[in-house]
Scaffold this active site. Sequence first.
Site, mmCIF file in Angstrom:
data_model
loop_
_atom_site.group_PDB
_atom_site.id
_atom_site.type_symbol
_atom_site.label_atom_id
_atom_site.label_comp_id
_atom_site.label_asym_id
_atom_site.label_seq_id
_atom_site.Cartn_x
_atom_site.Cartn_y
_atom_site.Cartn_z
ATOM 1 N N CYS A 1 -8.064 -8.444 -10.154
ATOM 2 C CA CYS A 1 -6.759 -8.675 -10.296
ATOM 3 C C CYS A 1 -6.041 -9.077 -8.769
ATOM 4 O O CYS A 1 -6.439 -9.414 -7.941
ATOM 5 C CB CYS A 1 -6.028 -7.391 -10.646
ATOM 6 S SG CYS A 1 -4.568 -6.927 -11.313
ATOM 7 N N ARG B 1 2.076 2.787 -8.214
ATOM 8 C CA ARG B 1 2.507 1.711 -8.994
ATOM 9 C C ARG B 1 3.683 2.234 -9.857
ATOM 10 O O ARG B 1 3.280 2.857 -10.601
ATOM 11 C CB ARG B 1 0.807 0.781 -9.475
ATOM 12 C CG ARG B 1 1.153 -0.301 -9.975
ATOM 13 C CD ARG B 1 2.127 -1.226 -9.719
ATOM 14 N NE ARG B 1 2.479 -2.999 -10.385
ATOM 15 C CZ ARG B 1 2.980 -3.254 -9.913
ATOM 16 N NH1 ARG B 1 3.595 -3.109 -8.827
ATOM 17 N NH2 ARG B 1 2.885 -4.506 -10.898
ATOM 18 N N HIS C 1 -7.403 -2.222 -6.908
ATOM 19 C CA HIS C 1 -6.868 -0.849 -6.664
ATOM 20 C C HIS C 1 -6.970 -0.004 -5.745
ATOM 21 O O HIS C 1 -5.974 0.930 -5.254
ATOM 22 C CB HIS C 1 -6.451 -0.549 -7.510
ATOM 23 C CG HIS C 1 -5.826 -1.121 -8.810
ATOM 24 N ND1 HIS C 1 -6.954 -2.258 -9.726
ATOM 25 C CD2 HIS C 1 -4.339 -1.175 -9.007
ATOM 26 C CE1 HIS C 1 -5.770 -2.844 -10.561
ATOM 27 N NE2 HIS C 1 -4.694 -2.275 -10.495
#
Length: 770
Positions: free
Chosen positions: A743, A531, A711
């Site tokens: 998230c 990322r 993630h």
Amino acid sequence: MLLTNNLGYPRVGAFRELKKANEAYWAKKISAEELLQAGLKIREGNWKTQQEAGIDLIPSNDFSFYDQVLDLSLTVGAIPARYNSLLNKIDRQYNLDLYFAMARGFQEEGVDVTAMEMTKWFDTNYHYLVPEFTKDQAFKLTSEKFLNEYNEAKSLGVETKPVLIGPITYLLVGKEKEEGFNRIDLIDRLLPVYEEILGKLADAGAQYVQIDEPFLALDIDDATRTLYSKVFEKLATAAKGIKLIVATYFEALRDNEETAVNLPVHALHLDLVRGENQLDTVLSKVPASLTLSLGVVEGRNIWKNDYEKSLAKIKQAVDALGADRVWVAPSSSLLHVPFDLDNEDNEESLPAEVKNWLAFAKQKLAEVKDLAVLADGEVDAKTTERFEANKAAAESRRTSPLIHRPEVKERTANITDDDATRTSPFSARKAAQQTKFNLPAFATTTIGSFPQTKDVRKWRADLKKGTITQEQYDKEIAEETERTIRLQEDLDIDVLVHGEFERNDMVEYFGEQLAGYAFTKNGWVQSYGSRCVKPPIIYGDVYRPEDMTVRWSAYAQSLTNRPVKGMLTGPVTILQWSFVRNDQPRSTTTYQIALAILDEVQALEKAGIKIIQIDEPAIREGLPLRKADQQDYLNWAVRAFRVSSSNVEDDTQIHTHMCYSEFNDIIEDIAAMDADVITIETSRSQMELLDAFAGDFKYPNDIGPGVYDIHSPRVPSTEEMVHLLRKAKAVVPAEQLWVNPDCGLKTRAWPETKAALESMVEAAKILRAE
């Protein structure tokens, strides 16, 4: 001449080569050997760049395929037991399958294991994998990455300085996974592995080793100070003549000065950007055996160094110690800044005048070298020319009309306490909002973004290149938004989002529409793993010229009878995740952004958007590392959020989101933000982070603890989420709980997203039935 010292270098590559290679490997499009070759190519380029820049002490082992703390966990054999089924996949160099399973989770071949917890590296936006320790924790040398990379560089004709996270910092950034012990008490078991590492490096011919101990610049107790002395006595003995360098950064030594300067090491690195005045007290304490590495070039921001100011600090040290005991360096690793300013050629987004004020990693190496030459006194013509250019750039920035807007300064100066206070208390607002929305118990929502597929990214790229028209682009975004609204309805999610398909990044997108910002084309910085983010640059006074998000939020709301959240990024996060001007207090810049966000909140409310999320994942990240400095920051940070969110009607519901943060020590300030709903990351910690919201302090407003880790590519089961929600219900009243992912879903693929959300909604319904 003074020696030059670099602590670390960006590892993603100038054009995100590492990201692309990692993701290709995960997708099984390239082999392990091809991934290893991609890493080698980046390392070679980095070493050669530093060598050509004239850096004397060049780091190795600062490269990582995912995270340097995870690398160390594998090096010392701190592998959690749940990965035992993958131990047969270990190879002696990079342990790739096990390594990525620890970073991302693993769900293949009948094996299903969760990833390790991830959190912020001190007060940066870099995320690390949190080491996990048990009472009977054993350590052993499992990987020789540190040695392999030293030897690689040597074979290329580059003598490097291997970098290790220090043993005390490594234990302190970890977490006990069971009760009955303190992780720092594991030091006697860990030290033999460090001694073995140093022995291997000495045998290989290493001359210097850098040991990073940032905790030496934090609040530590007397026992830890004493431990530092004992630990480094052992490391110095094991080093067999290697010159040890202790690197501190992100803060000043303050009350740890005596401990740090008296460690049995060759050199001590000081961050003279964050702790700019510490030379005044340190120099008189430095023993005759110690060299100081002066971190005068900013390692975390992108403004050109002020040569005159830095030279004054260097002269102060040289006058006290002599030139042979002073090194010139960046303040910290350059991991936190972009690769190369020379790759920026778009004057529309980065005007030439602003570009002239900047320095990226490669340029910072040149600054370090210039300062060493200038401090030496025998200055060549080219260095003199660069010195004059540096002074001219500083003067240009001080006087540029691009920077200052009197009307913005006046509005900011006139903020009052009333501007930061909701009209009614939360209890009254909650009643009005329940009447308005009639949401069920355990209301479900997502955090904002949905998968940004290759198609979505291609539309944005094609629009920039001019190969499609704005009308064509808008049509594609509208269709993708409608598909996502319909999917959420089909999944029976209660509060919907529009999906954010028009957005490149949660900060960059807003910066592009705010005045006072500039942007890079290739200014990528690693946030975690693959990322990367491209932080915008705040160079001047910030204000909002026009609506930023209203169009797509209102369009999404027009497609459904269910409430759609307006999605905004909060003022502190926009500040933290930008490269921020350093010519005025950060609080002033934050208030300017808060007023711009307030204008957008009111525009959304006027357009009929009655649930508005203002994300503030960086509130905790921005907390100063020293306790004595924290309350002042929290006062203005919380107030800025309230300025952005308070001037709305009672039945307008304000959400905020935070992720990968520890909240225990600031929970009262989080409550003081007075958001109607806060959503937080809790799945990797198995709801441990939720303890802060219960305990002695009862968090008063509504909470959405994340029930699955976005993630990781693994899809959690309904039963897993039900288990987490029951744990949440045990510490937080059911009427306060929402159900959501950790998230945004931007980085995930559609199949896993749909499957996970189906399980999430089913889990919420099971809890309602109970």
